[in-house]
Design an enzyme around this catalytic site. Sequence first.
Site, short mmCIF file in Angstrom:
data_model
loop_
_atom_site.label_atom_id
_atom_site.label_comp_id
_atom_site.label_asym_id
_atom_site.label_seq_id
_atom_site.Cartn_x
_atom_site.Cartn_y
_atom_site.Cartn_z
NE ARG A 1 31.12 44.61 96.96
CZ ARG A 1 31.17 44.92 95.68
NH1 ARG A 1 30.07 44.92 94.97
NH2 ARG A 1 32.29 45.23 95.09
CG ASN B 1 36.11 46.57 97.43
OD1 ASN B 1 36.80 45.57 97.46
ND2 ASN B 1 34.98 46.67 96.77
CD GLU C 1 28.35 25.55 87.88
OE1 GLU C 1 29.53 25.90 87.71
OE2 GLU C 1 27.57 26.16 88.62
CG HIS D 1 44.40 9.61 79.25
ND1 HIS D 1 45.25 8.90 78.44
CD2 HIS D 1 43.22 9.68 78.59
CE1 HIS D 1 44.61 8.57 77.32
NE2 HIS D 1 43.38 9.04 77.39
#
Length: 605
Positions: free
Chosen positions: A27, A98, A478, A501
């Site tokens: 985390r 948090n 991805e 493009h």
Amino acid sequence: MCGIIGIASNKSVSMNIINSLKKLEYRGYDSAGIATLTNNTINEKKCSGRVEELEKILFKNPSEGNVGIGHVRWATHGIPNTLNAHPHSSEKVSVVHNGIIENSDELKKTLEEKGFKFKSETDTEVITLLVTESLKKSDPLESVFKTLKKLKGSFALGIIFKNHTDIIIGARRGSPLAVGYSKEENYLGSDSYALKSMTNKISYLDDGEICVLSKSEISFFDANQNKINKKIHIVSDDENTADKGDYKNFMSKEIFEQPNTAKKCVSEYIDSLKKDINIYNFPITPGEIEKIILIGCGTAYHSCLVAKYWFEELTSIEVEIDIASEFRYRNLKFSTKNLYIFVSQSGETADTAAALEICKKNKVKTCSVVNVVESTIARNSDWVLPIHAGPEIGVASTKAFLGQLIVLYILCLKLSSVRNDIDKKSYNINIENLKKLPDAIAKTLKSEGDIQIMAQEFLKARGSMFLGRGSSFPIALEGALKLKELSYLHAEGYPAGEMKHGPLALIEEGLPVIVIAPKDKYFEKTLSNTQEVIARGGKIFFITDIKKRLLSTNIRLRLRVPHLDNFLSPILLTIPLQLLAYHVALLKSCDIDKPRNLAKSVTVE
Ligand code: AGP
């Protein structure tokens, strides 16, 4: 992001806090800290860097105490250094947080005017000082309630008190928080994963709720200070949790687990006897669904993008996709005939959870495709389709992406069947091909040797491009995302037809360009786009599933993956790109499982 742990016990807690923090490092991992209570003293120890550093500090200078809190940080306010690491303590309280306090500047100003001094640059320290101030007139619980009323933003909090050495107070608004029960101790954690090694009995706090835990008891309160009861969940005991076995890191383990991930997921949803898909209890009668809206972030968003091609090809349902952080702020027209599908590995991503909340407020039906079935997103949605991938620890998502794709494809097939959009024969063939997927993934993984050679060519590159058309376009995105996050090398994913493009201007002699070109209706077009890149000096790596050797000259490397059918190609074409990102990162000695600046679960906006 950030991870919180709290333990109230009848024995010393610091080592268990350290062990739990190691599990929470997915985390956030830029700094870590711990605070315990002994003899009416707050022992606070913290450092920049990993939990390992904190462990060394504690090894030299142990922290005693039967009640304590710990934190791993992913910096939002203030650089990742020791001063900004949590906990943030005053002489009376210590706080781990948090989330983000949006009005911290204002609150800080008021506190400074009252003579409070701040030690850090964080938003969290206002909470420490507000509770400290309230404690002059109130007890701990009352002080926390008073403080929360002043806070704007999102938070999960763990707070200990110098003069109340037996309790920890936890509070939640926006950021997830769980408590765990055991015989002689109780726990607070930012998710159930960190608590699983200590208990399987978990309760989840809802927004606005507060808990007070001691070694023998946990009490819960709603935002109006009424005592409430919470349901206790017995969480699943996932196999192979945090063990990387013989692998160098979790990411390689998770990449090579994918044949099993696919097998497990397919067998959960496919009834081989009936030759059908086991998906029932749709929240909307399938024939009445007018539109599907798929929402996610990062890699999960890419799986939504692939699914859009599948739903458009196989069903008569209109499909939209959105990035959760955009969805949540758009002025949308909600309809009860639409099904809103939220895709998230962790089930805790703040933007995705907020987008889901908006759907709930608008009383529309929601479905979640998640890996963590105990997560906030799973608990808050009307219908849950788990991906059964098992814990994914590497920050870069691999097997969860694969699981998301499989579940979305299975859902798409089932809907096409129950709505009679597909004939029985094609439906059966598609199911049979799905069953062959695990073996095809295992074969694709054998291309690792070629990819190691390919990875060498990226070392001196100034950037790279990933091109594809149709459902290979999200796979290009991805592939580029994986390379960026793991190797810190600039990579762009583009629909191959877009090159002329603008992006063609980036092509220069030797720039690595990965072309993803399965044998589908776009193949010839992609070949033409590839020629345009070759003509400008791009170094082509061609990933395909056709046997015929095409464009034999000017292609640096041609890699072939097995072919099952056009729908399953994006899944197989993803594998070499995962391996490529992994090997480039390995050659560059990057931290594979914990890339810089990132965290596994993005629980802040
Ligand atoms: C993937 O490699 C990333 N680390 C990231 O994009 C991730 O997919 C995103 O943050 C969403 O996470 P979730 O699936 O847990 O919601």
